[in-house]
Design an enzyme around this catalytic site. Structure first.
Site, PDB file in Angstrom:
ATOM      1  N   GLY A   6       0.811  -1.210   0.000  1.00  0.00           N
ATOM      2  CA  GLY A   6       0.000   0.000   0.000  1.00  0.00           C
ATOM      3  C   GLY A   6       0.840   1.253   0.000  1.00  0.00           C
ATOM      4  O   GLY A   6       1.748   1.413   0.832  1.00  0.00           O
ATOM      5  N   GLY A  23      -0.460   4.391   0.332  1.00  0.00           N
ATOM      6  CA  GLY A  23      -1.238   5.493   0.888  1.00  0.00           C
ATOM      7  C   GLY A  23      -0.471   6.180   2.010  1.00  0.00           C
ATOM      8  O   GLY A  23       0.752   6.058   2.124  1.00  0.00           O
ATOM      9  N   PHE A  24      -1.187   6.874   2.868  1.00  0.00           N
ATOM     10  CA  PHE A  24      -0.541   7.612   3.944  1.00  0.00           C
ATOM     11  C   PHE A  24       0.253   6.689   4.869  1.00  0.00           C
ATOM     12  O   PHE A  24       1.391   6.998   5.251  1.00  0.00           O
ATOM     13  CB  PHE A  24      -1.585   8.383   4.756  1.00  0.00           C
ATOM     14  CG  PHE A  24      -2.159   9.559   4.030  1.00  0.00           C
ATOM     15  CD1 PHE A  24      -1.389  10.691   3.801  1.00  0.00           C
ATOM     16  CD2 PHE A  24      -3.468   9.551   3.569  1.00  0.00           C
ATOM     17  CE1 PHE A  24      -1.916  11.794   3.132  1.00  0.00           C
ATOM     18  CE2 PHE A  24      -3.995  10.643   2.895  1.00  0.00           C
ATOM     19  CZ  PHE A  24      -3.222  11.763   2.673  1.00  0.00           C
ATOM     20  N   GLY A  25      -0.327   5.546   5.255  1.00  0.00           N
ATOM     21  CA  GLY A  25       0.359   4.623   6.152  1.00  0.00           C
ATOM     22  C   GLY A  25       1.581   4.000   5.521  1.00  0.00           C
ATOM     23  O   GLY A  25       2.644   3.922   6.149  1.00  0.00           O
ATOM     24  N   VAL A  60      -1.781  -7.338  -5.250  1.00  0.00           N
ATOM     25  CA  VAL A  60      -1.600  -8.408  -4.268  1.00  0.00           C
ATOM     26  C   VAL A  60      -2.866  -9.260  -4.223  1.00  0.00           C
ATOM     27  O   VAL A  60      -3.979  -8.728  -4.165  1.00  0.00           O
ATOM     28  CB  VAL A  60      -1.295  -7.818  -2.882  1.00  0.00           C
ATOM     29  CG1 VAL A  60      -1.293  -8.901  -1.811  1.00  0.00           C
ATOM     30  CG2 VAL A  60       0.036  -7.080  -2.898  1.00  0.00           C
ATOM     31  N   GLU A  89     -18.756  18.075   2.523  1.00  0.00           N
ATOM     32  CA  GLU A  89     -17.897  18.825   1.602  1.00  0.00           C
ATOM     33  C   GLU A  89     -18.374  18.693   0.166  1.00  0.00           C
ATOM     34  O   GLU A  89     -18.372  19.665  -0.598  1.00  0.00           O
ATOM     35  CB  GLU A  89     -16.450  18.342   1.755  1.00  0.00           C
ATOM     36  CG  GLU A  89     -15.848  18.768   3.088  1.00  0.00           C
ATOM     37  CD  GLU A  89     -14.488  18.168   3.382  1.00  0.00           C
ATOM     38  OE1 GLU A  89     -13.779  18.702   4.249  1.00  0.00           O
ATOM     39  OE2 GLU A  89     -14.131  17.154   2.742  1.00  0.00           O
ATOM     40  N   ASP A 140      -6.548   2.304   7.883  1.00  0.00           N
ATOM     41  CA  ASP A 140      -7.939   1.846   7.805  1.00  0.00           C
ATOM     42  C   ASP A 140      -8.050   0.334   7.777  1.00  0.00           C
ATOM     43  O   ASP A 140      -9.135  -0.212   7.975  1.00  0.00           O
ATOM     44  CB  ASP A 140      -8.605   2.413   6.544  1.00  0.00           C
ATOM     45  CG  ASP A 140      -8.853   3.905   6.638  1.00  0.00           C
ATOM     46  OD1 ASP A 140      -8.924   4.414   7.770  1.00  0.00           O
ATOM     47  OD2 ASP A 140      -8.961   4.564   5.592  1.00  0.00           O
ATOM     48  N   ALA A 149      -6.128  10.538   7.771  1.00  0.00           N
ATOM     49  CA  ALA A 149      -4.755  10.508   7.286  1.00  0.00           C
ATOM     50  C   ALA A 149      -3.712  10.590   8.406  1.00  0.00           C
ATOM     51  O   ALA A 149      -2.751   9.811   8.411  1.00  0.00           O
ATOM     52  CB  ALA A 149      -4.549  11.622   6.265  1.00  0.00           C
TER      53      ALA A 149
END
Length: 433
Positions: free
Chosen positions: A12, A14-16, A80, A172, A301, A317
Site C-alpha cells: 500500500g 497510501g498515507f500509512g 496483491v 464537503e 484503515d 490521514a
C-alpha cells in the site's frame, strides 16, 4: 558470502505505507513497496477533483517520485492477491511471490454498501482518482444533458443531486456541488438558472458531522442550508436505482447519486487468515502487530485499533501516518533485539471539514473555529500537508482564483465517446462512465 539484508515489504502506497517507508529511510534494510497504482493520493482533497476545483495531478504524485531519495526502497506496481503467512510470502497477480522478513500491511479501505453492493453502479463512492474523475464526468454531463432536455420532469431529475451520508466527505461534496451549480456555472448555460439546481444531503443520524461536537454540527447544518443544500436527517436509505433514491417514506428522482455513508477495510483479513471485525478490519495487538506474528504489522484503515479511552482510532490521514511510522520503527527496534512492548499511541491533531469556499468547522480540542477564519486555517493546513512544493503553489493559486471569482477551471469532460447522443444516454442510465 554476503548475508542478505532484512527484507521489509510494505503493501500500500497510501498515507500509512508512505510513512512507513520514510521511517525506514536510514535503516540498513531492503524495502519493497507494492501498490496496484503508481501514485500516492492526497485523499482529503479528492472531492475537489470530483467537483472540478482541482485537477488530478494537483493531489496525486508518483510513488517513485515521493520516495526517489531513498536508496533502500524499491517500488513495484502490482496487485496483491494473498499472503502466505507460513512461508512469509506476498502473492502477486501474474508474478512470482515476494519473500519478506517483516511485513507492513497498509491497504486502506473501500466503499461499504451494507449488503447492498448493487447500489454501487448507481451511487459511486469517493476513494480513488478514478472515482473522482468519474463523478466529475457524471456531474458535468448532467448539466450538459439538462441544457438539451425539454421535458420538465426529466430535466428536474438531471438537475437534482443526491449525496448519501453527512460525514466530512458528504458535507464537503454537498457544499461544493451546490456552489458549482449555483455560482460557478451561472450564466454559462442558457436554459439553466441557479435556482434550478437542487442538492439533497441524506443522513441516517440526527445531525451532520457526527464526529464533531454538536455545536459545530449545528453550524455546518446552517452553512449548508445557506448554500441551498436540503439536508434530510434521520432518514435511512431503502433503495437506489437508475432513476433515484428511496429513503424513509420519500422518493427522490435524480440521475446523480454519490455515496459517502460507509467504508469497509480491504481484504487483508482474508489474506492473513484471521477473523475481521464488523467493518472487515484486522484486529491487532497494542503495538499494531498481528496476534501471534510479531513480524507482521497492520496499519491505517486496514486495522482495528483501540485507544486508551476505549474509542477506535479514527480512519483519517494523520492516524494512518502515525501508525505506519510506528510499525516501521518497532520493526527496527526488534531487529536490534528489543522485543519489549511498544504500544501505539495516537495523537489526535483535530477534526476539519469545509462547507463551500468560505466556511469550515475545526475542532482542535483546545479550541474550536467556524466560518471564514476556519476556512483559511483549513486551507493552510491542507496545503502544508501536500507532498510537493509545486502542488502547494498550484493548489493555493487555484483556491485563490475560485475564492475571488467563483470559477473552476478543471471542468473538462474527458474520456468516453463524444457523439451527440452518448452523453444524454449515459446520464439516463444513472451510472458513472
Amino acid at each position: 558470502m554476503t548475508t542478505p539484508k532484512h527484507r521489509i515489504i510494505i503493501i500500500g502506497g497510501g498515507f500509512g505505507g508512505i510513512a512507513a517507508a520514510e521511517a525506514l529511510k536510514h535503516a540498513d534494510v531492503d524495502v519493497l513497496l507494492i501498490d496496484r497504482r503508481n501514485h500516492h493520493l492526497f485523499q482529503p482533497l479528492l472531492y475537489q477533483v470530483a467537483t472540478a476545483s482541482l485537477s488530478p495531478s494537483e493531489i496525486a504524485w508518483p510513488i517513485r517520485h515521493v520516495l526517489r531519495r531513498q536508496n533502500n526502497v524499491r517500488v513495484i506496481m502490482a496487485t496483491v492477491t494473498g499472503i502466505d503467512v507460513a512461508c512469509k510470502q506476498v502473492m502477486i497477480e501474474d508474478g512470482e511471490p515476494e519473500r519478506y522478513d517483516s511485513l507492513i500491511v497498509a491497504t486502506g479501505a473501500q466503499h461499504a454498501y451494507f449488503g447492498n453492493d448493487e447500489w454501487e453502479q448507481f451511487a459511486p463512492g469517493l476513494k480513488t482518482l478514478e472515482d473522482a474523475t468519474g463523478i466529475r464526468r457524471k456531474l458535468l454531463l448532467a448539466f450538459e444533458a439538462a441544457e438539451r432536455e425539454a421535458e420538465p420532469e426529466r430535466r428536474r431529475a438531471l438537475l437534482t443531486f443526491a449525496i448519501i451520508g453527512a460525514g466530512p466527505t458528504g458535507v464537503e461534496m454537498a457544499g461544493a456541488i451546490s456552489e458549482l451549480g449555483r455560482s460557478a456555472l451561472a450564466g454559462q448555460f442558457k436554459t439553466i438558472a441557479p435556482g434550478d439546481v437542487r442538492v439533497v444531503l441524506i443522513e441516517g443520524a440526527d445531525r451532520v458531522l457526527l464526529n464533531f461536537e454538536p455545536e459545530l454540527s449545528d453550524y455546518a447544518l446552517k452553512a449548508l442550508e445557506r448554500l441551498g443544500v436540503e439536508v434530510e436527517l434521520g432518514q435511512k436509505v431503502k433503495n437506489i436505482d437508475a432513476d433515484g433514491v428511496s429513503y424513509g417514506d420519500k422518493r427522490l428522482e435524480t440521475k446523480t447519486i454519490i455515496w459517502g455513508a460507509g467504508v469497509a477495510a480491504s481484504p487483508a483479513a482474508e489474506w492473513l487468515g484471521v477473523e475481521p471485525d464488523r467493518s472487515g478490519r484486522v484486529k491487532v495487538e497494542k503495538d499494531l502487530s498481528l496476534p501471534g506474528h510479531k513480524e507482521i504489522f497492520v496499519v491505517g484503515d486496514t486495522a482495528s485499533i483501540m485507544q486508551e479511552n476505549g474509542k477506535p482510532v479514527p480512519g483519517v490521514a494523520p492516524a494512518a501516518k502515525q501508525a505506519g511510522a510506528h510499525a516501521a520503527k518497532t520493526t527496527l527496534l526488534r531487529l536490534k533485539g528489543d522485543m519489549s512492548a511498544h504500544p501505539f499511541s495516537y495523537s489526535h491533531a483535530g477534526d476539519l471539514a469545509t462547507i463551500g469556499k468560505r466556511a469550515a468547522v475545526l475542532d482542535f480540542g483546545w479550541t474550536k473555529l467556524t466560518g471564514g477564519l476556519a476556512w483559511w486555517v483549513w486551507g493552510i493546513a491542507h496545503i502544508y500537508f501536500l507532498v510537493d512544493v509545486k502542488n502547494r503553489i498550484f493548489v493555493a493559486m487555484s483556491w485563490l482564483w475560485i475564492y475571488l471569482t467563483g470559477q473552476r477551471s478543471a471542468r473538462l469532460i474527458t474520456h468516453g465517446r463524444a457523439t451527440s447522443a452518448e452523453p444524454l444516454r449515459e446520464v439516463e442510465e444513472g451510472k458513472v462512465g
